[in-house]
Design an enzyme around this catalytic site. Structure first.
Site, PDB file in Angstrom:
ATOM      1  N   SER A   1       0.805  -1.225   0.000  1.00 55.42           N
ATOM      2  CA  SER A   1       0.000   0.000   0.000  1.00 55.42           C
ATOM      3  C   SER A   1       0.835   1.271   0.000  1.00 55.42           C
ATOM      4  O   SER A   1       0.295   2.360  -0.210  1.00 55.42           O
ATOM      5  CB  SER A   1      -0.917   0.001   1.208  1.00 55.42           C
TER       6      SER A   1
ATOM      7  N   ASP B   1     -10.573  -6.622  -0.216  1.00 51.50           N
ATOM      8  CA  ASP B   1      -9.993  -5.494   0.501  1.00 51.50           C
ATOM      9  C   ASP B   1      -9.440  -6.026   1.815  1.00 51.50           C
ATOM     10  O   ASP B   1      -9.897  -7.049   2.327  1.00 51.50           O
ATOM     11  CB  ASP B   1     -11.062  -4.437   0.784  1.00 51.50           C
TER      12      ASP B   1
ATOM     13  N   HIS C   1     -14.828  -0.223   3.052  1.00 48.66           N
ATOM     14  CA  HIS C   1     -14.694   1.121   3.610  1.00 48.66           C
ATOM     15  C   HIS C   1     -15.911   1.982   3.326  1.00 48.66           C
ATOM     16  O   HIS C   1     -15.947   3.142   3.668  1.00 48.66           O
ATOM     17  CB  HIS C   1     -13.453   1.811   3.015  1.00 48.66           C
TER      18      HIS C   1
ATOM     19  N   CYS D   1      -7.782   2.137   1.132  1.00 47.55           N
ATOM     20  CA  CYS D   1      -8.832   1.308   0.560  1.00 47.55           C
ATOM     21  C   CYS D   1      -8.315   0.579  -0.684  1.00 47.55           C
ATOM     22  O   CYS D   1      -7.935   1.198  -1.671  1.00 47.55           O
ATOM     23  CB  CYS D   1     -10.037   2.183   0.192  1.00 47.55           C
TER      24      CYS D   1
END
Lengths: 625, 365
Positions: free
Chosen positions: A322, A360, A366, A379
């Site tokens: 991420s 996710d 989310h 997200c």
């Protein structure tokens, strides 16, 4: 009896022969004179030169290697006096007795004695030969006190490379090693007379600066090679002293933070690209290599758990996870997406016409998120969709603007370039087509993309600089050892990435700020009592499979650890005038917010508050003490 | 019938040149030996001893020498046998006898005893010698030469044989015979090469023609001594200034290779001077022999004069690279006792011949 007549005949006969003998002798003399004239008159020049070549010997005079210091002048690599015992066999009456006696004064292993005997058999007896090197102070003192009792024994001091910070600089400075026969063969001109050559790290990369230049001593030698008389000598040139950008105290804190983990930390000064900390764990003591490491010691070190010899900060290639999302969003903004547009995240994403669900990290999703929320909350679904929308080619093009997939240009040898995958690359290396799913997972920094901790730090610094891409470097100043004049190396800016929308950097940075400072930020756990504003991004990357060759490890905990995610965090601070950009990668440590982010916070605190003296609030200072 | 005046014991010109050479020897040795005084003292003592022996030998009438010839020869052969059994080994060969005070090399004695014996045996009958006498003379030569070969010391054996053969030559054998022997010798040369010579001897001869084929091995001595001689140039590098010798590039520089040092330090002119002194010794000896009264004296004196110059030629030839490396010292210059003593005895005999020539006023006709 012999008649008088016959006697006369006989006399004449012998006398004639004597006359012949006179001719013979004359002939021999003429031969010799001819030969002498040829050698001494006709060929005199040639033989004079050969006589000269015989006796004149050019011996190199070694140069002292340059020192290496950190940004505050702390010595990181120096030359220390090392003592050794040498023996000239010619002057020793009873070698066995002497070796026995010396064994009482210093620690002489059977190996030392064996090695010395081998030398004895090979070398000339008038040469000094090393019996043992690296004497400690007590041993040197004992030899010095008793030396007069043993003719032919000498205590000698020489300069030996030493790394006073031991393990701290193993992966940055690297180490020197003894010059090998191959080194001499490949470059005899440069290396004659030197003991050491940079083998790894900065010692290898800046070899030419550090080495200096050997002097040349002209001496008269005899047939056995013994120097009879020194004729002239040109002084050696001492190597340049290097001042690094490294802050050894921040380095120490970084190494300590990684204690017990395998991982890497790279911290840069964003505007200059100067490396402040460069840690890789586990590490090793570079001093082991200086005088030659034994084969067994080396293989032990090489195969030790965690592979301490591998410099993870430079060579570790990790999926960015991420931490890539900020850059992905930039790629999106550059491609014209609307950051205000919201999507609904229900916890998974599915490509049209496919059944596979890309999940996710947050079960249940989310909910309704825009671009900002997606960065703050990390997200996955938003970025799956974004990646699908952009396509792999655009992603590649945009990410490469931040240095991914290319060498950063750091002054360490053999920097890898990481990997920004493309359909062509996959086809070439795997023989497979690029699937739409490959693009989807690239959106969250999984799949084939690989980055080094250094690349992450450089990309983060670029964000901190709002687009200015600097070349990271260790070397800050070069100091002339004679004049002590320092030459500053100006920062090298590769390019400034101008964005179509000038607000895009601010938008991303705001998102990364809220990763830490926001109520829903994934790294909000580290914002407690934070005295400054910072931007950060967590990353948690999946470790997919156990490498085949490590199946022998039976320990279940160990195997479980191998399955555990890598913990990543990138950050810079302070927000408006960044002084430091950092990338932290901790292998198998789980969630990025739990391990890597707190480490980054601790190091930023330490550097900004303790080292730079910023944000000094007396009340808080007392509280932290 | 004796002349009234008593002629001098020594032949003055001969003696003067001998003394000069001994002086040059000490000078060169001082340089070659690294300016060691004790080396000079030892060599000086030998020179003194050898000169005393010369005077003693010169006093003996040549007739006495002639009478003693067979006895000396027999003693020499005996000593050679003793060496084989009880000699001292040095440098891979058994050559010396330990006589307590000094080491004695019987092969050196044979360099004199063999020509004496050959001259003695040939002059018992009229010259030129008959085949039987010739055969006997050959036996006289080959027996001791063979004993020296097994020491092994091929170089000295050849010199001994050459000395004996020179006497035969001087005794006036037919030229046809000489030519025939030469032809036979050259015909058997290939056999000698492959059967008789040792590997090290063969390699010495090979490197003679191309010393640079093995510059650090068998060619090393020759190359270094040629460099020394050649670098000396016309005037030489000066006494005590020869780099090749003083830095030990020349092997055996006090003994076999002393000429390299001499030529390096004194140059071509010095070498010419030295050679002319040897040439003088040779010519003077031959003149004395020419004038001698008896065939024995002529044969022996002539042989001694030629062999002296042969030694010079073989030694210098080796140093300047035109002859293979053999262990032959340079007469009077090289460090060492045996050769010096043998030479001085030889000159003593020559002076005895000279004196004898002068004392007998009128030959028996």
């Amino acid at each position: 009896m012999i008649s008088a007549n016959q006697s006369q005949l006989e006399d004449n006969l012998v006398q004639r022969r004597i006359v012949v003998a006179v001719g013979l002798v004359t002939l021999l003399a003429v031969l010799l004179v001819g030969r002498l004239a040829y050698l001494q008159i006709a060929q005199q020049q040639r033989f004079s030169m050969q006589a000269q070549d015989n006796r004149i010997h050019f011996a190199p005079v070694p140069a002292v290697r340059g020192l290496i210091r950190d940004r505050n002048g702390v010595v990181l690599a120096e030359n220390i006096r090392a003592y050794r015992v040498e023996i000239m066999p010619e002057q020793v009456e009873d070698m066995e007795f002497l070796l026995h006696e010396l064994g009482q004064l210093i620690d002489l292993s059977a190996h030392d004695v064996r090695r010395y005997r081998a030398l004895l058999a090979r070398r000339a007896t008038f040469e000094w030969q090393i019996l043992r090197a690296n004497l400690n102070e007590q041993e040197a003192a004992r030899i010095a006190l008793n030396q007069h009792r043993y003719p032919g024994v000498a205590l000698r001091a020489s300069l030996q490379r030493h790394y006073p910070q031991d393990n701290l600089t193993a992966h940055t400075i690297g180490y020197v090693g003894r010059i090998s026969a191959e080194d001499l063969e490949t470059d005899p001109h440069t290396y004659r007379g030197f003991d050491y050559i940079g083998r790894s790290g900065l010692e290898a990369h800046h070899e030419a600066l550090l080495r200096g230049k050997a002097g040349i001593g002209k001496a008269e030698i005899n047939a056995h090679g013994r120097v009879v008389r020194r004729i002239t000598q040109t002084a050696p040139q001492v190597g340049q002293n290097l001042h690094l950008s490294l802050d050894i105290e921040l380095q120490r804190k970084s190494v300590q933070a990684l204690q017990g983990y395998e991982g890497a930390i790279v911290a840069l000064e964003p505007h200059s690209g100067e490396v402040l900390a460069f840690a890789s764990a586990p590490d090793f003591d570079p001093n082991l290599f200086v005088n030659g490491i034994s084969e067994t010691e080396y293989s032990q070190l090489r195969d030790a758990p965690g592979r301490p010899l591998v410099n993870r900060a430079l060579y570790g290639r990790y999926a960015p996870g991420s931490t890539i999302k900020g850059f992905m969003l930039l790629a999106g903004l550059e491609s014209g997406i609307d950051p205000q547009a919201r999507i609904f995240c229900r916890g998974w994403y599915r490509l049209p016409k496919f059944t596979h669900r890309y999940r996710d990290w947050k079960e249940g999703g989310h909910g309704n998120v825009d671009a900002h929320d997606s960065v703050v909350q990390s997200c996955d679904v938003y970025f799956y969709q974004l990646a699908e929308q952009l396509g792999i080619d655009r992603i590649r093009r945009q990410l490469s603007r931040f240095g991914f997939g290319a060498q950063t240009g750091l002054d360490l040898p053999l920097e890898p370039s990481g990997l920004l995958p493309s359909p062509q690359w996959k086809h070439r290396t795997r023989g497979q087509a690029w699937f739409p799913g490959d693009t989807v997972v690239t959106g969250i920094g999984q799949g084939y993309m690989l980055v080094t901790p250094l690349q992450l730090a450089v990309a983060t610094a670029m964000l901190a600089n709002r687009g200015k891409r600097v070349v990271p470097r260790f070397i800050a100043e070069i100091e002339n050892p004679q004049t002590h004049v320092r030459q500053r190396i100006p920062p090298k800016i590769k390019r400034v990435e101008k964005l179509i929308n000038g607000d895009s950097y601010a938008y991303i940075i705001a998102g990364m700020r809220d990763v830490v400072h926001g109520e829903r930020g994934t790294a909000r756990g580290i914002r407690h009592r934070l005295r400054y504003q910072m931007a950060g991004k967590t990353g948690t990357t999946q470790v997919k499979s156990i490498p085949q060759n490590e199946t022998q490890e039976q320990d279940i905990a160990e195997i479980e650890k191998k399955f555990r995610d890598h913990s990543l965090f990138i950050a810079f601070a302070p927000l408006d005038d960044p002084k430091i950009a950092i990338a932290v990668v901790v292998e198998h440590a789980g969630n990025g917010s739990r391990v890597a982010a707190p480490i980054a916070r601790k190091l930023l605190d330490y550097y900004l508050i303790e080292r730079l003296g910023m944000f000094q609030e007396t009340a808080d200072l007392a509280a932290t003490k | 019938m004796r002349a009234r005046q008593t002629p001098p014991i020594v032949d003055k010109p001969l003696f003067a040149v001998l003394l000069t050479l001994c002086g040059l020897s000490l000078m060169t040795l001082y340089s070659a030996g690294g300016e060691q005084v004790d080396l000079l003292v030892r060599q000086g003592a030998r020179i003194g001893f050898a000169l005393a022996l010369l005077l003693l030998c010169a006093r003996l009438p040549i007739t006495t020498w002639m009478r003693w010839s067979p006895h000396l020869y027999a003693l020499g052969v005996l000593l050679l046998l003793v060496v084989l059994v009880a000699g001292i080994t040095g440098k891979g060969a058994q050559r010396w006898l330990d006589l307590g005070l000094f080491h004695f090399q019987p092969a050196e004695m044979m360099k004199l005893a063999v020509p004496m014996m050959v001259a003695w045996s040939l002059t018992r009958r009229s010259l030129p010698p008959r085949p039987l006498a010739l055969l006997l003379a050959l036996l006289v030569i080959l027996a001791p030469a063979a004993l020296v070969v097994v020491q092994p010391d091929l170089g000295t054996a050849i010199l001994i044989a050459v000395a004996g053969l020179l006497v035969i030559f001087l005794a006036g054998i037919h030229w046809q015979l000489i030519v025939a022997v030469c032809i036979v010798l050259s015909a058997t040369a290939p056999v000698m090469w492959s059967v008789v010579l040792q590997d090290y001897q063969r390699s010495r001869i090979v490197t003679l023609f191309d010393p640079w084929s093995d510059p650090l091995g068998t060619g090393y001595h020759t190359i270094q001594s040629i460099i020394a001689v050649g670098s000396g140039g016309l005037h030489g590098k000066g006494w005590l200034a020869g780099t090749q010798s003083r830095l030990a590039f020349i092997p055996e520089r006090s003994t076999d290779f002393i000429f390299a040092i001499y030529a390096e330090e004194f140059g071509f002119l010095g070498a010419l001077l030295l050679l002319s002194m040897y040439l003088f010794l040779g010519y003077r000896g031959l003149l004395i022999s020419f004038r001698a009264r008896t065939s024995y004296a002529r044969l022996l004196g002539g042989c001694l004069s030629i062999t002296l110059f042969c030694y010079v030629f073989v030694n210098i030839g080796m140093v300047v690279g035109i002859l293979p490396v053999v262990g032959v010292p340079l007469p009077l210059l090289s460090y060492g006792g045996s050769s010096m003593v043998a030479l001085m005895v030889g000159f003593g005999i020559l002076m005895s011949i000279h004196r004898h020539t002068n004392t007998i006023s009128v030959p028996v006709r």
